[in-house]
Design a protein around this motif. Structure first.
Motif, PDB file in Angstrom:
ATOM      1  N   SER A 157       0.834  -1.213   0.000  1.00 58.53           N
ATOM      2  CA  SER A 157       0.000   0.000   0.000  1.00 58.53           C
ATOM      3  C   SER A 157       0.863   1.255   0.000  1.00 58.53           C
ATOM      4  N   ALA A 158       1.948   1.261   0.759  1.00 57.14           N
ATOM      5  CA  ALA A 158       2.829   2.438   0.781  1.00 57.14           C
ATOM      6  C   ALA A 158       3.530   2.620  -0.563  1.00 57.14           C
ATOM      7  N   ILE A 159       3.983   1.527  -1.139  1.00 50.93           N
ATOM      8  CA  ILE A 159       4.649   1.595  -2.445  1.00 50.93           C
ATOM      9  C   ILE A 159       3.673   2.115  -3.494  1.00 50.93           C
ATOM     10  N   ALA A 160       2.463   1.583  -3.501  1.00 50.32           N
ATOM     11  CA  ALA A 160       1.452   2.008  -4.481  1.00 50.32           C
ATOM     12  C   ALA A 160       1.102   3.488  -4.307  1.00 50.32           C
ATOM     13  N   MET A 161       0.961   3.937  -3.064  1.00 52.09           N
ATOM     14  CA  MET A 161       0.646   5.342  -2.823  1.00 52.09           C
ATOM     15  C   MET A 161       1.755   6.243  -3.346  1.00 52.09           C
TER      16      MET A 161
END
Length: 173
Positions: A157-161
């Motif tokens: 989720s952090a990478i995608a954000m």
């Protein structure tokens, strides 16, 4: 050994307007934003920042044991790269519910996104994007072109954000 995902953003090319709706939506829902500088860089606020960072970090894959408060202050606050203006806080009904902390590395010529996180009950509302938008504006206003970060490869989720914001793999990585 973990092969960390290392990302960077060209702040000069970042389109603020594309992410402004996240900030407006958060504000319309009663969330306010401030900085540690505006709230006051006090002992109580440092403890509150530590507690928030610790709670938000609990979901990071393979995070391991979090710093003690003394270690956190010594390694993250009482250092030349710490700037209270670079600590963006999301507040709901007086409680700190989210944060984005950015350090400035003048000798290396870049800013570093230390941590962006939102407490679990407040996730899924675009608050991380709003916090990161304000952090990017801090970086730009501080005269830096590059904002770097890294993530555990399972922190999808952090990478995608960050990729949604325009972060790309760091050159040479």
């Amino acid at each position: 050994m973990v092969d960390w995902i290392r990302l960077q953003l060209d702040v000069d090319g970042f389109d603020d307007e594309a992410f402004e709706p996240y900030l407006r939506r958060a504000c319309a829902s009663g969330i306010t934003f401030t900085t540690m500088a505006d709230a006051g860089d006090t002992a109580d606020h440092r403890r509150a920042l530590y507690d928030l960072n610790r709670a938000c970090s609990a979901d990071i894959p393979d995070r391991g044991e979090f710093y003690t408060y003394e270690e956190y202050v010594a390694q993250r606050i009482d250092v030349p790269t710490f700037h209270p203006d670079g600590v963006i806080l999301a507040i709901c009904d007086g409680a700190w519910i989210g944060m984005s902390t950015t350090s400035l590395h003048a000798t290396k010529g870049y800013a570093f996104s230390e941590m962006t996180g939102v407490l679990a009950p407040y996730r899924g509302r675009g608050l991380s994007l709003a916090l990161k938008l304000l952090a990017i504006r801090f970086v730009r206003s501080s005269g830096y072109r590059w904002l770097a970060t890294f993530h555990h490869p399972r922190n999808a989720s952090a990478i995608a954000m960050n990729r949604r914001l325009g972060f790309v793999d760091q050159a040479g990585e």
